[in-house]
Design a protein around this motif. Structure first.
Motif, PDB file in Angstrom:
ATOM      1  N   ASP A 132       0.692  -1.195   0.105  1.00 50.41           N
ATOM      2  CA  ASP A 132      -0.052   0.023  -0.006  1.00 50.41           C
ATOM      3  C   ASP A 132       0.783   1.129  -0.154  1.00 50.41           C
ATOM      4  O   ASP A 132       0.477   2.220  -0.673  1.00 50.41           O
ATOM      5  CB  ASP A 132      -0.797   0.158   1.359  1.00 50.41           C
ATOM      6  CG  ASP A 132      -1.912  -0.907   1.149  1.00 50.41           C
ATOM      7  OD1 ASP A 132      -2.385  -1.402  -0.029  1.00 50.41           O
ATOM      8  OD2 ASP A 132      -2.791  -1.558   2.021  1.00 50.41           O
ATOM      9  N   ASN A 133       1.951   1.237   0.786  1.00 49.17           N
ATOM     10  CA  ASN A 133       2.603   2.335   0.871  1.00 49.17           C
ATOM     11  C   ASN A 133       3.409   2.511  -0.442  1.00 49.17           C
ATOM     12  O   ASN A 133       3.666   3.983  -0.994  1.00 49.17           O
ATOM     13  CB  ASN A 133       3.729   2.274   2.104  1.00 49.17           C
ATOM     14  CG  ASN A 133       4.633   3.660   2.315  1.00 49.17           C
ATOM     15  OD1 ASN A 133       3.837   4.707   2.413  1.00 49.17           O
ATOM     16  ND2 ASN A 133       5.973   3.661   2.491  1.00 49.17           N
ATOM     17  N   GLU A 134       4.003   1.730  -1.136  1.00 49.97           N
ATOM     18  CA  GLU A 134       4.753   1.807  -2.292  1.00 49.97           C
ATOM     19  C   GLU A 134       3.755   2.179  -3.489  1.00 49.97           C
ATOM     20  O   GLU A 134       3.976   3.081  -4.279  1.00 49.97           O
ATOM     21  CB  GLU A 134       5.241   0.510  -2.694  1.00 49.97           C
ATOM     22  CG  GLU A 134       6.618   0.049  -1.776  1.00 49.97           C
ATOM     23  CD  GLU A 134       7.220  -1.301  -1.977  1.00 49.97           C
ATOM     24  OE1 GLU A 134       8.266  -1.666  -1.825  1.00 49.97           O
ATOM     25  OE2 GLU A 134       6.203  -2.211  -2.509  1.00 49.97           O
ATOM     26  N   ARG A 135       2.650   1.734  -3.340  1.00 53.83           N
ATOM     27  CA  ARG A 135       1.415   2.043  -4.430  1.00 53.83           C
ATOM     28  C   ARG A 135       1.360   3.660  -4.352  1.00 53.83           C
ATOM     29  O   ARG A 135       0.982   4.386  -5.262  1.00 53.83           O
ATOM     30  CB  ARG A 135       0.330   1.429  -4.261  1.00 53.83           C
ATOM     31  CG  ARG A 135      -0.935   1.937  -5.499  1.00 53.83           C
ATOM     32  CD  ARG A 135      -1.928   0.601  -5.544  1.00 53.83           C
ATOM     33  NE  ARG A 135      -1.163  -0.439  -6.108  1.00 53.83           N
ATOM     34  CZ  ARG A 135      -1.007  -0.408  -7.566  1.00 53.83           C
ATOM     35  NH1 ARG A 135      -1.384   0.513  -8.098  1.00 53.83           N
ATOM     36  NH2 ARG A 135      -0.721  -1.696  -8.323  1.00 53.83           N
ATOM     37  N   GLN A 136       0.832   3.976  -3.194  1.00 53.70           N
ATOM     38  CA  GLN A 136       0.906   5.481  -2.823  1.00 53.70           C
ATOM     39  C   GLN A 136       2.043   6.487  -3.396  1.00 53.70           C
ATOM     40  O   GLN A 136       1.693   7.468  -3.869  1.00 53.70           O
ATOM     41  CB  GLN A 136       0.690   5.786  -1.482  1.00 53.70           C
ATOM     42  CG  GLN A 136      -0.687   5.305  -0.754  1.00 53.70           C
ATOM     43  CD  GLN A 136      -0.711   5.585   0.775  1.00 53.70           C
ATOM     44  OE1 GLN A 136      -0.020   5.592   1.292  1.00 53.70           O
ATOM     45  NE2 GLN A 136      -2.141   6.003   1.062  1.00 53.70           N
ATOM     46  N   ILE A 137       3.192   5.787  -3.233  1.00 55.26           N
ATOM     47  CA  ILE A 137       4.241   6.726  -3.545  1.00 55.26           C
ATOM     48  C   ILE A 137       4.241   6.624  -5.076  1.00 55.26           C
ATOM     49  O   ILE A 137       4.747   7.627  -6.087  1.00 55.26           O
ATOM     50  CB  ILE A 137       5.551   6.269  -3.064  1.00 55.26           C
ATOM     51  CG1 ILE A 137       5.647   6.239  -1.480  1.00 55.26           C
ATOM     52  CG2 ILE A 137       6.949   6.851  -3.718  1.00 55.26           C
ATOM     53  CD1 ILE A 137       7.017   5.502  -1.026  1.00 55.26           C
ATOM     54  N   ALA A 138       4.070   5.363  -5.948  1.00 59.62           N
ATOM     55  CA  ALA A 138       4.193   5.371  -7.305  1.00 59.62           C
ATOM     56  C   ALA A 138       3.012   5.998  -7.766  1.00 59.62           C
ATOM     57  O   ALA A 138       3.485   6.887  -8.899  1.00 59.62           O
ATOM     58  CB  ALA A 138       3.816   3.868  -7.592  1.00 59.62           C
ATOM     59  N   GLU A 139       1.853   6.083  -7.237  1.00 53.63           N
ATOM     60  CA  GLU A 139       0.669   6.889  -7.828  1.00 53.63           C
ATOM     61  C   GLU A 139       0.992   8.473  -7.609  1.00 53.63           C
ATOM     62  O   GLU A 139       0.399   9.229  -8.481  1.00 53.63           O
ATOM     63  CB  GLU A 139      -0.594   6.604  -7.334  1.00 53.63           C
ATOM     64  CG  GLU A 139      -1.283   5.259  -7.531  1.00 53.63           C
ATOM     65  CD  GLU A 139      -2.412   4.998  -7.122  1.00 53.63           C
ATOM     66  OE1 GLU A 139      -2.777   5.774  -6.172  1.00 53.63           O
ATOM     67  OE2 GLU A 139      -3.104   4.041  -7.076  1.00 53.63           O
ATOM     68  N   PHE A 140       1.727   8.839  -6.794  1.00 54.95           N
ATOM     69  CA  PHE A 140       2.222  10.311  -6.508  1.00 54.95           C
ATOM     70  C   PHE A 140       3.137  10.744  -7.604  1.00 54.95           C
ATOM     71  O   PHE A 140       3.203  11.746  -8.206  1.00 54.95           O
ATOM     72  CB  PHE A 140       2.703  10.450  -5.168  1.00 54.95           C
ATOM     73  CG  PHE A 140       2.917  12.034  -4.637  1.00 54.95           C
ATOM     74  CD1 PHE A 140       1.940  12.773  -4.257  1.00 54.95           C
ATOM     75  CD2 PHE A 140       4.304  12.692  -5.179  1.00 54.95           C
ATOM     76  CE1 PHE A 140       2.106  14.374  -3.871  1.00 54.95           C
ATOM     77  CE2 PHE A 140       4.394  13.806  -4.923  1.00 54.95           C
ATOM     78  CZ  PHE A 140       3.470  14.624  -4.274  1.00 54.95           C
ATOM     79  N   LEU A 141       4.039   9.599  -7.784  1.00 55.41           N
ATOM     80  CA  LEU A 141       5.403  10.044  -8.804  1.00 55.41           C
ATOM     81  C   LEU A 141       4.634  10.163 -10.289  1.00 55.41           C
ATOM     82  O   LEU A 141       4.976  11.029 -11.136  1.00 55.41           O
ATOM     83  CB  LEU A 141       6.357   8.963  -8.730  1.00 55.41           C
ATOM     84  CG  LEU A 141       7.174   8.891  -7.646  1.00 55.41           C
ATOM     85  CD1 LEU A 141       7.917   7.618  -7.802  1.00 55.41           C
ATOM     86  CD2 LEU A 141       7.938   9.969  -7.713  1.00 55.41           C
ATOM     87  N   VAL A 142       3.657   9.338 -10.439  1.00 63.07           N
ATOM     88  CA  VAL A 142       2.832   9.249 -11.966  1.00 63.07           C
ATOM     89  C   VAL A 142       2.118  10.690 -11.990  1.00 63.07           C
ATOM     90  O   VAL A 142       1.941  11.285 -12.910  1.00 63.07           O
ATOM     91  CB  VAL A 142       1.959   8.324 -12.055  1.00 63.07           C
ATOM     92  CG1 VAL A 142       0.955   8.389 -13.281  1.00 63.07           C
ATOM     93  CG2 VAL A 142       2.690   6.878 -12.312  1.00 63.07           C
ATOM     94  N   GLY A 143       1.408  11.069 -10.736  1.00 64.59           N
ATOM     95  CA  GLY A 143       0.860  12.451 -10.803  1.00 64.59           C
ATOM     96  C   GLY A 143       1.855  13.550 -10.996  1.00 64.59           C
ATOM     97  O   GLY A 143       1.485  14.755 -11.384  1.00 64.59           O
ATOM     98  N   SER A 144       3.030  13.316 -10.839  1.00 65.98           N
ATOM     99  CA  SER A 144       3.984  14.405 -10.910  1.00 65.98           C
ATOM    100  C   SER A 144       4.603  14.644 -12.370  1.00 65.98           C
ATOM    101  O   SER A 144       5.346  15.362 -12.826  1.00 65.98           O
ATOM    102  CB  SER A 144       5.119  14.114  -9.883  1.00 65.98           C
ATOM    103  OG  SER A 144       4.622  14.262  -8.594  1.00 65.98           O
ATOM    104  N   ILE A 145       4.344  13.429 -13.269  1.00 65.05           N
ATOM    105  CA  ILE A 145       4.770  13.546 -14.402  1.00 65.05           C
ATOM    106  C   ILE A 145       4.082  14.515 -15.556  1.00 65.05           C
ATOM    107  O   ILE A 145       3.003  14.469 -15.405  1.00 65.05           O
ATOM    108  CB  ILE A 145       4.559  11.989 -15.127  1.00 65.05           C
ATOM    109  CG1 ILE A 145       5.535  11.075 -14.227  1.00 65.05           C
ATOM    110  CG2 ILE A 145       5.177  12.214 -16.669  1.00 65.05           C
ATOM    111  CD1 ILE A 145       5.698   9.631 -14.644  1.00 65.05           C
ATOM    112  N   ASP A 146       4.590  15.471 -16.255  1.00 68.58           N
ATOM    113  CA  ASP A 146       4.199  16.318 -17.060  1.00 68.58           C
ATOM    114  C   ASP A 146       3.832  15.722 -18.394  1.00 68.58           C
ATOM    115  O   ASP A 146       3.882  14.469 -18.689  1.00 68.58           O
ATOM    116  CB  ASP A 146       5.005  17.735 -17.091  1.00 68.58           C
ATOM    117  CG  ASP A 146       6.419  17.285 -18.181  1.00 68.58           C
ATOM    118  OD1 ASP A 146       6.448  16.363 -18.738  1.00 68.58           O
ATOM    119  OD2 ASP A 146       7.173  18.021 -17.764  1.00 68.58           O
ATOM    120  N   ASP A 147       2.914  16.649 -19.059  1.00 67.42           N
ATOM    121  CA  ASP A 147       2.504  16.029 -20.427  1.00 67.42           C
ATOM    122  C   ASP A 147       3.496  15.452 -21.338  1.00 67.42           C
ATOM    123  O   ASP A 147       3.231  14.700 -22.216  1.00 67.42           O
ATOM    124  CB  ASP A 147       1.678  17.282 -21.105  1.00 67.42           C
ATOM    125  CG  ASP A 147       0.299  17.212 -20.420  1.00 67.42           C
ATOM    126  OD1 ASP A 147      -0.029  16.451 -19.683  1.00 67.42           O
ATOM    127  OD2 ASP A 147      -0.117  18.570 -20.549  1.00 67.42           O
TER     128      ASP A 147
END
Length: 486
Positions: A132-147
């Motif tokens: 769960d913790n790793e998935r939260q970090i991964a989703e946050f990183l994906v959200g930080s990726i620009d177009d």
């Protein structure tokens, strides 16, 4: 101390009709159609479609028609039959027309569904085993990726942001670990923090070969020399053949510096260019036509005119009736103003473009850009007798279809420069010649700006080196070093 004095001044005020005309003139075809639909939706007195010309009789109203003190004319509002004053059909016909299917073939239109770029990355994460913790970090990183596919922030900043905004407490090592997983997602290169890392990630996805290995080493250890195209230094550094280095450079050139932009599900809207004018050559003569979508058939609703006439002829006029007829008269006036503005727009567009066409007649007949004459807004404004701002509105954001492609009208305008014969030539002509020289140069030894200036001088165009640099930048042509190829 108070003083009294006279002050004379001249001022110009635009009427609402003039302002409306100016706004309509600057609209290209597609925006004009949208504006037309909005007006027809807001004004039920304005109708589309072919209709015979009607007599535009102004309906005069005397002051006593609105005498609120005439008690004999007072009638309760509920006694008024509003259907006599308002049209039964206030919905324009264009809103109820369906052209896709026949009347018998009614069906629901399918909607195209596609994943967004970030949603596709999230879906790919489902193939990895994460807590769960790793998935939260991964989703946050994906959200930080620009177009474009990059993460433009440092790892410490990301750690702080997760703690403050998401209450996710972690350290830099854990984020680095998840970032390596992000780098395995498609398209390759996504999640990179800079161009160098992006190219390296893509090279590591390739099948190892001698040229790919060399390309990887160059990007990893000689990135600065590669970006500056110091190929001689690279040959000396790696002691390889020119052919091998050429293959390695070719591998790098095939990489995508913007991996996010290549996503197949990217749903960015592609703007279609609709020409506002068309120029054709008929029997050796130029023929100009205005896009028919700029000349809609409009007329004032006869129902509304009849309502006004009925009210004028009636003897009993109540206050409620007067309010209703005020609304009708307002809509009728607005419809007439709008129709007049469209007619003036059509005339202004045609007259202005016709003047441009004849001013640049040699170009439109031959298609050779070197034949474009120097032309500024004032030249056309003087020919058609319009203000410079009006000509600017016509030329801005509008396109003309020619036998040589669809062109932006404002591109035909250019300043004048003197050649060695003292004749005025267009800066567009000089830019075209400059572009031709650069295209024909030896890419192994591209010409610097001072040599380009000398070549143009030999052709009869005495231009300074700094002017060459300015024109080259306007043409989006890099400096000589960046044009070098192996």
């Amino acid at each position: 101390m108070l003083k009294q004095f006279l002050n004379l001044k001249l001022s110009q005020k635009l009427s609402p009709q003039q302002i409306q005309l100016m706004k309509l003139i600057q609209l290209p075809t597609q925006a004009f159609e949208q504006r037309l639909k909005e007006e027809m939706n807001e004004n039920p007195a304005l109708e589309g479609g072919d209709e015979d010309e009607y007599e535009n009789d102004e309906l005069e109203f005397e002051d006593d028609d609105y005498d609120d003190n005439d008690e004999n004319e007072r009638i309760e509002a509920e006694d008024i039959n509003i259907d006599e004053y308002l049209s039964d059909d206030e919905t324009p016909d264009y809103k109820t027309q369906v052209n896709n299917y026949s009347e018998e073939d009614e069906r629901d239109s399918p909607l195209a569904a596609s994943w967004s770029f970030h949603q596709d990355l999230i879906n790919q994460l489902n193939t990895f085993i994460l807590n769960d913790n790793e998935r939260q970090i991964a989703e946050f990183l994906v959200g930080s990726i620009d177009d474009m596919g990059y993460i433009r922030r440092s790892i410490p900043d990301i750690v702080d942001d997760m703690a403050f905004t998401q209450a996710i407490y972690t350290d830099e090592a854990a984020v680095e670990k998840i970032l390596h997983i992000i780098h395995q997602l498609e398209p390759s290169g996504v999640g990179a923090r800079d161009l160098q890392e992006c190219l390296l990630l893509q090279l590591k996805h390739k099948t190892p070969t001698e040229s790919v290995d060399l390309a990887t080493d160059i990007i990893e250890n000689q990135f600065d020399a590669f970006t500056k195209k110091h190929y001689d230094k690279l040959l000396q550094k790696y002691d390889c053949t020119n052919e091998l280095l050429k293959k390695a450079v070719h591998e790098i050139e095939k990489l995508n510096p913007k991996p996010g932009g290549s996503f197949a599900g990217n749903s960015k809207i592609t703007e279609n260019v609709v020409p506002d004018f068309t120029i054709r050559i008929v029997d050796g003569e130029l023929e100009l036509s205005l896009n028919g979508r700029n000349a809609p058939s409009l007329h004032v609703s006869k129902d509304y005119q009849e309502m006004m006439q009925t009210y004028k002829d009636s003897r009993d006029k109540s206050n409620s009736q007067k309010d209703a007829v005020q609304f009708i008269k307002q809509k009728l006036d607005s419809a007439k103003w709008f129709i007049d503005a469209i007619r003036q727009r059509q005339e202004t567009l045609y007259v202005t473009m016709n003047a441009i066409m004849h001013y640049q007649e040699d170009y439109f007949l031959e298609g050779d850009e070197t034949m474009l004459r120097p032309m500024i807004l004032k030249d056309i404004a003087d020919l058609v007798g319009l203000d410079i701002s009006t000509v600017s509105r016509v030329a801005n954001s509008k396109y003309v279809e020619t036998p040589y492609g669809t062109k932006l009208i404002k591109e035909f305008f250019s300043e004048a420069m003197k050649n060695d014969q003292g004749e005025d030539v267009s800066t567009l002509e000089i830019k075209k010649i400059l572009q031709n020289i650069i295209e024909a140069e030896d890419k192994k030894k591209p010409l610097p700006d001072d040599q380009l200036a000398e070549l143009l001088k030999e052709k009869g165009y005495p231009i300074a080196r700094r002017t060459i640099a300015k024109y080259r930048e306007q043409l989006d042509i890099p400096v000589a070093r960046m044009r070098k190829k192996m």
